[in-house]
Design a protein around this motif. Structure first.
Motif, PDB file in Angstrom:
ATOM      1  N   ASP A  54      -9.210  84.401  -9.482  1.00 59.76           N
ATOM      2  CA  ASP A  54     -10.243  84.444 -10.753  1.00 59.76           C
ATOM      3  C   ASP A  54     -11.544  84.261 -10.486  1.00 59.76           C
ATOM      4  OD1 ASP A  54     -10.541  81.865 -11.178  1.00 59.76           O
ATOM      5  OD2 ASP A  54      -8.655  81.713 -12.521  1.00 59.76           O
ATOM      6  N   PRO A  55     -12.573  84.616 -11.321  1.00 59.34           N
ATOM      7  CA  PRO A  55     -13.866  84.671 -11.264  1.00 59.34           C
ATOM      8  C   PRO A  55     -14.175  83.263 -10.935  1.00 59.34           C
ATOM      9  CG  PRO A  55     -13.461  86.482 -12.710  1.00 59.34           C
ATOM     10  CD  PRO A  55     -12.138  85.702 -12.682  1.00 59.34           C
ATOM     11  N   PHE A  56     -13.612  82.123 -11.654  1.00 58.03           N
ATOM     12  CA  PHE A  56     -13.802  80.752 -11.770  1.00 58.03           C
ATOM     13  C   PHE A  56     -13.755  80.212 -10.132  1.00 58.03           C
ATOM     14  CE2 PHE A  56     -12.605  76.475 -11.446  1.00 58.03           C
ATOM     15  CZ  PHE A  56     -13.515  75.633 -11.961  1.00 58.03           C
ATOM     16  N   ASP A  57     -12.697  80.495  -9.546  1.00 57.22           N
ATOM     17  CA  ASP A  57     -12.249  80.198  -8.199  1.00 57.22           C
ATOM     18  C   ASP A  57     -12.961  80.912  -7.290  1.00 57.22           C
ATOM     19  OD1 ASP A  57     -10.179  78.202  -9.223  1.00 57.22           O
ATOM     20  OD2 ASP A  57      -8.888  79.812  -9.297  1.00 57.22           O
ATOM     21  N   LEU A 119     -11.181  73.240  -5.968  1.00 59.65           N
ATOM     22  CA  LEU A 119     -10.820  74.669  -5.724  1.00 59.65           C
ATOM     23  C   LEU A 119      -9.407  74.608  -5.333  1.00 59.65           C
ATOM     24  CD1 LEU A 119     -11.138  77.595  -5.505  1.00 59.65           C
ATOM     25  CD2 LEU A 119     -11.969  77.096  -2.873  1.00 59.65           C
ATOM     26  N   LEU A 120      -8.939  73.701  -4.357  1.00 62.93           N
ATOM     27  CA  LEU A 120      -7.346  73.720  -4.005  1.00 62.93           C
ATOM     28  C   LEU A 120      -6.632  72.854  -5.192  1.00 62.93           C
ATOM     29  CD1 LEU A 120      -7.917  72.310  -0.486  1.00 62.93           C
ATOM     30  CD2 LEU A 120      -7.286  74.613  -1.042  1.00 62.93           C
ATOM     31  N   LEU A 121      -6.981  71.985  -5.723  1.00 59.07           N
ATOM     32  CA  LEU A 121      -6.229  71.468  -6.742  1.00 59.07           C
ATOM     33  C   LEU A 121      -6.078  72.218  -8.246  1.00 59.07           C
ATOM     34  CD1 LEU A 121      -7.068  67.632  -6.332  1.00 59.07           C
ATOM     35  CD2 LEU A 121      -4.976  68.744  -5.767  1.00 59.07           C
ATOM     36  N   HIS A 122      -7.214  72.969  -8.449  1.00 52.02           N
ATOM     37  CA  HIS A 122      -7.077  73.937  -9.510  1.00 52.02           C
ATOM     38  C   HIS A 122      -6.134  74.868  -9.402  1.00 52.02           C
ATOM     39  CE1 HIS A 122      -8.972  77.451 -11.835  1.00 52.02           C
ATOM     40  NE2 HIS A 122      -8.516  76.753 -12.867  1.00 52.02           N
ATOM     41  N   LEU A 127      -6.688  73.220 -14.165  1.00 50.18           N
ATOM     42  CA  LEU A 127      -8.105  72.589 -14.075  1.00 50.18           C
ATOM     43  C   LEU A 127      -8.095  70.949 -14.816  1.00 50.18           C
ATOM     44  CD1 LEU A 127     -11.047  73.138 -13.602  1.00 50.18           C
ATOM     45  CD2 LEU A 127     -11.172  73.998 -15.945  1.00 50.18           C
ATOM     46  N   LEU A 128      -7.635  70.770 -15.687  1.00 48.48           N
ATOM     47  CA  LEU A 128      -7.822  69.076 -15.956  1.00 48.48           C
ATOM     48  C   LEU A 128      -7.552  68.386 -15.078  1.00 48.48           C
ATOM     49  CD1 LEU A 128      -8.835  67.315 -18.194  1.00 48.48           C
ATOM     50  CD2 LEU A 128      -6.873  67.547 -19.330  1.00 48.48           C
ATOM     51  N   ILE A 133      -8.708  64.161 -10.734  1.00 43.97           N
ATOM     52  CA  ILE A 133      -8.335  63.699  -9.264  1.00 43.97           C
ATOM     53  C   ILE A 133      -9.872  63.703  -8.492  1.00 43.97           C
ATOM     54  CG2 ILE A 133      -7.318  64.391  -7.152  1.00 43.97           C
ATOM     55  CD1 ILE A 133      -4.870  65.228  -9.008  1.00 43.97           C
ATOM     56  N   VAL A 134     -10.515  64.787  -8.639  1.00 47.67           N
ATOM     57  CA  VAL A 134     -11.857  64.875  -7.899  1.00 47.67           C
ATOM     58  C   VAL A 134     -12.720  63.968  -8.544  1.00 47.67           C
ATOM     59  CG1 VAL A 134     -13.792  66.625  -7.601  1.00 47.67           C
ATOM     60  CG2 VAL A 134     -11.293  67.513  -7.307  1.00 47.67           C
ATOM     61  N   ALA A 135     -12.924  63.701  -9.690  1.00 40.31           N
ATOM     62  CA  ALA A 135     -13.540  62.581  -9.987  1.00 40.31           C
ATOM     63  C   ALA A 135     -13.494  61.321  -9.466  1.00 40.31           C
ATOM     64  CB  ALA A 135     -13.588  62.676 -11.699  1.00 40.31           C
TER      65      ALA A 135
END
Length: 161
Positions: A54-57, A119-122, A127-128, A133-135
């Motif tokens: 999708d555009p976000f990714d 990107l990978l985890l999304h 997303l949440l 996790i990224v934070a």
């Protein structure tokens, strides 16, 4: 020979040579990781799955690739600096300048890893959870790459007063 405050007896030129050698060893480690990650990121666009993002990714992918390119460029910069400044009796200046650009490269590499992880985890968990996790991973990087070295530096200065 002057002493630099840490018990070493070395001339300014010897100190610059030692610092340059140490810096190059550090760069070799970070540069290899950045180049491998960047190479992997470049290949992603050629996979069948990329067309379904999708555009976000897709936007996140572009940001990640650009961060990877900037990190790789910053971590390769010492080569260019050395080529342009070698033999000009500017070793101390060379070490100081490349130290700053390598620090920037390491920060950009951390951001690249965080962005790639997002990107990978999304795609894997949503997303949440991915953001959480990224934070946590970015906090981990901040603690080990910034906070602890700063604390060591700060405590070392207090002991040498």
């Amino acid at each position: 020979m002057p002493e630099d405050g840490r018990g070493r007896h070395e001339t300014p030129n010897e100190r610059a040579d030692r610092r340059w050698t140490e810096l190059l060893q550090e760069v070799r480690v970070a540069q290899t990781g950045a180049q491998i990650l960047f190479g992997f990121l470049l290949s992603v666009v050629f996979t069948p799955r990329f067309a379904t993002l999708d555009p976000f990714d897709r936007d996140l992918y572009v940001v990640t690739v650009v961060l990877g390119a900037l990190a790789t460029g910053a971590l390769i910069a010492p080569v260019a600096y050395h080529r342009l400044l070698a033999g000009r009796r500017l070793k101390a200046e060379l070490v100081d300048a490349t130290s700053r650009v390598v620090t920037l490269g390491v920060v950009l590499l951390a951001l690249t890893v965080g962005s790639a992880l997002l990107l990978l985890l999304h795609l894997a968990v949503g997303l949440l959870p991915a953001c959480l996790i990224v934070a946590a991973v970015m906090l981990w990087f901040a603690v080990w790459w910034l906070l602890l070295p700063w604390l060591l530096r700060h405590n070392g200065r207090r002991r040498h007063r």
